[in-house]
Design a protein around this motif. Structure first.
Motif, PDB file in Angstrom:
ATOM      1  N   TYR A  95     -18.911  28.887  -8.814  1.00  0.00           N
ATOM      2  CA  TYR A  95     -18.862  27.428  -8.890  1.00  0.00           C
ATOM      3  C   TYR A  95     -17.744  26.870  -8.014  1.00  0.00           C
ATOM      4  CZ  TYR A  95     -22.503  26.816 -12.371  1.00  0.00           C
ATOM      5  OH  TYR A  95     -23.719  26.767 -13.003  1.00  0.00           O
ATOM      6  N   LYS A  96     -16.579  27.524  -8.003  1.00  0.00           N
ATOM      7  CA  LYS A  96     -15.481  27.067  -7.153  1.00  0.00           C
ATOM      8  C   LYS A  96     -15.846  27.208  -5.675  1.00  0.00           C
ATOM      9  CE  LYS A  96     -11.778  28.040 -10.402  1.00  0.00           C
ATOM     10  NZ  LYS A  96     -10.641  28.910 -10.735  1.00  0.00           N
ATOM     11  N   PHE A  97     -16.456  28.332  -5.315  1.00  0.00           N
ATOM     12  CA  PHE A  97     -16.854  28.562  -3.937  1.00  0.00           C
ATOM     13  C   PHE A  97     -17.937  27.566  -3.513  1.00  0.00           C
ATOM     14  CE2 PHE A  97     -19.113  30.707  -0.496  1.00  0.00           C
ATOM     15  CZ  PHE A  97     -18.050  31.050   0.331  1.00  0.00           C
ATOM     16  N   GLY A  98     -18.877  27.295  -4.400  1.00  0.00           N
ATOM     17  CA  GLY A  98     -19.919  26.314  -4.108  1.00  0.00           C
ATOM     18  C   GLY A  98     -19.344  24.933  -3.881  1.00  0.00           C
ATOM     19  N   LYS A  99     -18.407  24.535  -4.723  1.00  0.00           N
ATOM     20  CA  LYS A  99     -17.767  23.223  -4.563  1.00  0.00           C
ATOM     21  C   LYS A  99     -17.000  23.167  -3.247  1.00  0.00           C
ATOM     22  CE  LYS A  99     -14.639  19.920  -6.788  1.00  0.00           C
ATOM     23  NZ  LYS A  99     -14.601  19.164  -5.590  1.00  0.00           N
ATOM     24  N   LEU A 100     -16.292  24.234  -2.917  1.00  0.00           N
ATOM     25  CA  LEU A 100     -15.558  24.289  -1.663  1.00  0.00           C
ATOM     26  C   LEU A 100     -16.504  24.171  -0.463  1.00  0.00           C
ATOM     27  CD1 LEU A 100     -12.914  24.776  -0.081  1.00  0.00           C
ATOM     28  CD2 LEU A 100     -13.389  27.218  -0.286  1.00  0.00           C
ATOM     29  N   ALA A 101     -17.622  24.875  -0.510  1.00  0.00           N
ATOM     30  CA  ALA A 101     -18.589  24.832   0.589  1.00  0.00           C
ATOM     31  C   ALA A 101     -19.165  23.430   0.758  1.00  0.00           C
ATOM     32  CB  ALA A 101     -19.705  25.836   0.333  1.00  0.00           C
ATOM     33  N   ILE A 102     -19.491  22.785  -0.329  1.00  0.00           N
ATOM     34  CA  ILE A 102     -20.040  21.426  -0.263  1.00  0.00           C
ATOM     35  C   ILE A 102     -18.991  20.449   0.252  1.00  0.00           C
ATOM     36  CG2 ILE A 102     -20.855  19.486  -1.673  1.00  0.00           C
ATOM     37  CD1 ILE A 102     -22.319  21.644  -3.386  1.00  0.00           C
ATOM     38  N   ASP A 103     -17.770  20.537  -0.267  1.00  0.00           N
ATOM     39  CA  ASP A 103     -16.695  19.651   0.189  1.00  0.00           C
ATOM     40  C   ASP A 103     -16.432  19.827   1.685  1.00  0.00           C
ATOM     41  OD1 ASP A 103     -16.413  18.663  -2.373  1.00  0.00           O
ATOM     42  OD2 ASP A 103     -14.598  19.820  -2.820  1.00  0.00           O
ATOM     43  N   THR A 104     -16.442  21.072   2.154  1.00  0.00           N
ATOM     44  CA  THR A 104     -16.210  21.358   3.564  1.00  0.00           C
ATOM     45  C   THR A 104     -17.315  20.760   4.428  1.00  0.00           C
ATOM     46  OG1 THR A 104     -15.041  23.396   3.004  1.00  0.00           O
ATOM     47  CG2 THR A 104     -15.882  23.218   5.253  1.00  0.00           C
ATOM     48  N   GLU A 105     -18.553  20.920   4.010  1.00  0.00           N
ATOM     49  CA  GLU A 105     -19.675  20.380   4.783  1.00  0.00           C
ATOM     50  C   GLU A 105     -19.661  18.858   4.786  1.00  0.00           C
ATOM     51  OE1 GLU A 105     -22.729  20.350   7.388  1.00  0.00           O
ATOM     52  OE2 GLU A 105     -21.518  22.063   6.777  1.00  0.00           O
ATOM     53  N   LEU A 106     -19.346  18.246   3.655  1.00  0.00           N
ATOM     54  CA  LEU A 106     -19.268  16.786   3.610  1.00  0.00           C
ATOM     55  C   LEU A 106     -18.168  16.266   4.517  1.00  0.00           C
ATOM     56  CD1 LEU A 106     -19.865  16.067  -0.183  1.00  0.00           C
ATOM     57  CD2 LEU A 106     -21.419  15.610   1.727  1.00  0.00           C
ATOM     58  N   LYS A 107     -17.041  16.961   4.563  1.00  0.00           N
ATOM     59  CA  LYS A 107     -15.944  16.567   5.437  1.00  0.00           C
ATOM     60  C   LYS A 107     -16.374  16.679   6.901  1.00  0.00           C
ATOM     61  CE  LYS A 107     -11.670  15.355   6.125  1.00  0.00           C
ATOM     62  NZ  LYS A 107     -11.201  14.021   5.802  1.00  0.00           N
ATOM     63  N   ALA A 108     -17.078  17.756   7.249  1.00  0.00           N
ATOM     64  CA  ALA A 108     -17.556  17.929   8.621  1.00  0.00           C
ATOM     65  C   ALA A 108     -18.556  16.844   8.984  1.00  0.00           C
ATOM     66  CB  ALA A 108     -18.185  19.313   8.784  1.00  0.00           C
ATOM     67  N   LEU A 109     -19.438  16.493   8.064  1.00  0.00           N
ATOM     68  CA  LEU A 109     -20.400  15.416   8.315  1.00  0.00           C
ATOM     69  C   LEU A 109     -19.693  14.081   8.507  1.00  0.00           C
ATOM     70  CD1 LEU A 109     -23.224  16.310   5.782  1.00  0.00           C
ATOM     71  CD2 LEU A 109     -23.389  16.337   8.281  1.00  0.00           C
ATOM     72  N   GLU A 110     -18.661  13.843   7.718  1.00  0.00           N
ATOM     73  CA  GLU A 110     -17.892  12.602   7.830  1.00  0.00           C
ATOM     74  C   GLU A 110     -17.224  12.514   9.202  1.00  0.00           C
ATOM     75  OE1 GLU A 110     -13.905  10.613   5.824  1.00  0.00           O
ATOM     76  OE2 GLU A 110     -15.005  12.140   4.701  1.00  0.00           O
ATOM     77  N   ILE A 111     -16.670  13.626   9.678  1.00  0.00           N
ATOM     78  CA  ILE A 111     -16.020  13.646  10.988  1.00  0.00           C
ATOM     79  C   ILE A 111     -17.046  13.388  12.082  1.00  0.00           C
ATOM     80  CG2 ILE A 111     -14.873  15.179  12.658  1.00  0.00           C
ATOM     81  CD1 ILE A 111     -13.425  16.444  10.192  1.00  0.00           C
ATOM     82  N   ARG A 112     -18.205  14.054  11.999  1.00  0.00           N
ATOM     83  CA  ARG A 112     -19.257  13.845  13.002  1.00  0.00           C
ATOM     84  C   ARG A 112     -19.754  12.414  12.995  1.00  0.00           C
ATOM     85  NH1 ARG A 112     -23.024  18.452  11.324  1.00  0.00           N
ATOM     86  NH2 ARG A 112     -21.278  19.539  10.437  1.00  0.00           N
ATOM     87  N   PHE A 113     -19.905  11.839  11.819  1.00  0.00           N
ATOM     88  CA  PHE A 113     -20.371  10.467  11.702  1.00  0.00           C
ATOM     89  C   PHE A 113     -19.382   9.505  12.360  1.00  0.00           C
ATOM     90  CE2 PHE A 113     -20.571   6.403   9.381  1.00  0.00           C
ATOM     91  CZ  PHE A 113     -21.896   6.064   9.646  1.00  0.00           C
ATOM     92  N   LYS A 114     -18.082   9.727  12.112  1.00  0.00           N
ATOM     93  CA  LYS A 114     -17.049   8.862  12.702  1.00  0.00           C
ATOM     94  C   LYS A 114     -17.019   9.009  14.229  1.00  0.00           C
ATOM     95  CE  LYS A 114     -13.979   8.510   8.737  1.00  0.00           C
ATOM     96  NZ  LYS A 114     -12.667   8.843   8.169  1.00  0.00           N
ATOM     97  N   GLN A 115     -17.225  10.228  14.728  1.00  0.00           N
ATOM     98  CA  GLN A 115     -17.233  10.446  16.172  1.00  0.00           C
ATOM     99  C   GLN A 115     -18.434   9.762  16.820  1.00  0.00           C
ATOM    100  OE1 GLN A 115     -17.095  14.707  16.492  1.00  0.00           O
ATOM    101  NE2 GLN A 115     -14.859  14.769  16.423  1.00  0.00           N
ATOM    102  N   ASN A 116     -19.582   9.799  16.159  1.00  0.00           N
ATOM    103  CA  ASN A 116     -20.795   9.182  16.691  1.00  0.00           C
ATOM    104  C   ASN A 116     -20.744   7.658  16.610  1.00  0.00           C
ATOM    105  OD1 ASN A 116     -21.943  11.612  17.396  1.00  0.00           O
ATOM    106  ND2 ASN A 116     -23.025  11.831  15.462  1.00  0.00           N
ATOM    107  N   ALA A 117     -19.936   7.135  15.720  1.00  0.00           N
ATOM    108  CA  ALA A 117     -19.853   5.670  15.534  1.00  0.00           C
ATOM    109  C   ALA A 117     -19.012   5.023  16.627  1.00  0.00           C
ATOM    110  CB  ALA A 117     -19.263   5.356  14.165  1.00  0.00           C
ATOM    111  N   LYS A 118     -18.263   5.794  17.356  1.00  0.00           N
ATOM    112  CA  LYS A 118     -17.381   5.241  18.400  1.00  0.00           C
ATOM    113  C   LYS A 118     -18.149   4.820  19.617  1.00  0.00           C
ATOM    114  CE  LYS A 118     -13.267   7.686  17.014  1.00  0.00           C
ATOM    115  NZ  LYS A 118     -12.235   8.599  17.364  1.00  0.00           N
TER     116      LYS A 118
END
Length: 60
Positions: free
Chosen positions: A37-60
């Protein structure tokens, strides 16, 4: 650590692992599930953070 709802109980984990030839105690199953469960949460949090970064880069 069990404040969140979990779909797989330690007892069920023991049964599943035994079907696949792995014998673990109930206490070991609890530790395995905590890790999963901890590893799953970490994986999801990491992917969401990466998506957020990509979204911000594409919005520029």
């Amino acid at each position: 650590m069990y404040s969140q709802k979990r779909n797989v109980t330690p007892t069920k984990a023991v049964e599943i692992l035994e079907k696949h030839g792995t014998k673990v105690s109930l206490e070991e199953a609890k530790l395995i599930l905590d890790f999963m469960y901890k590893f799953g949460k970490l994986a999801i949090d990491t992917e969401l953070k990466a998506l957020e970064i990509r979204f911000k880069q594409n919005a520029k």
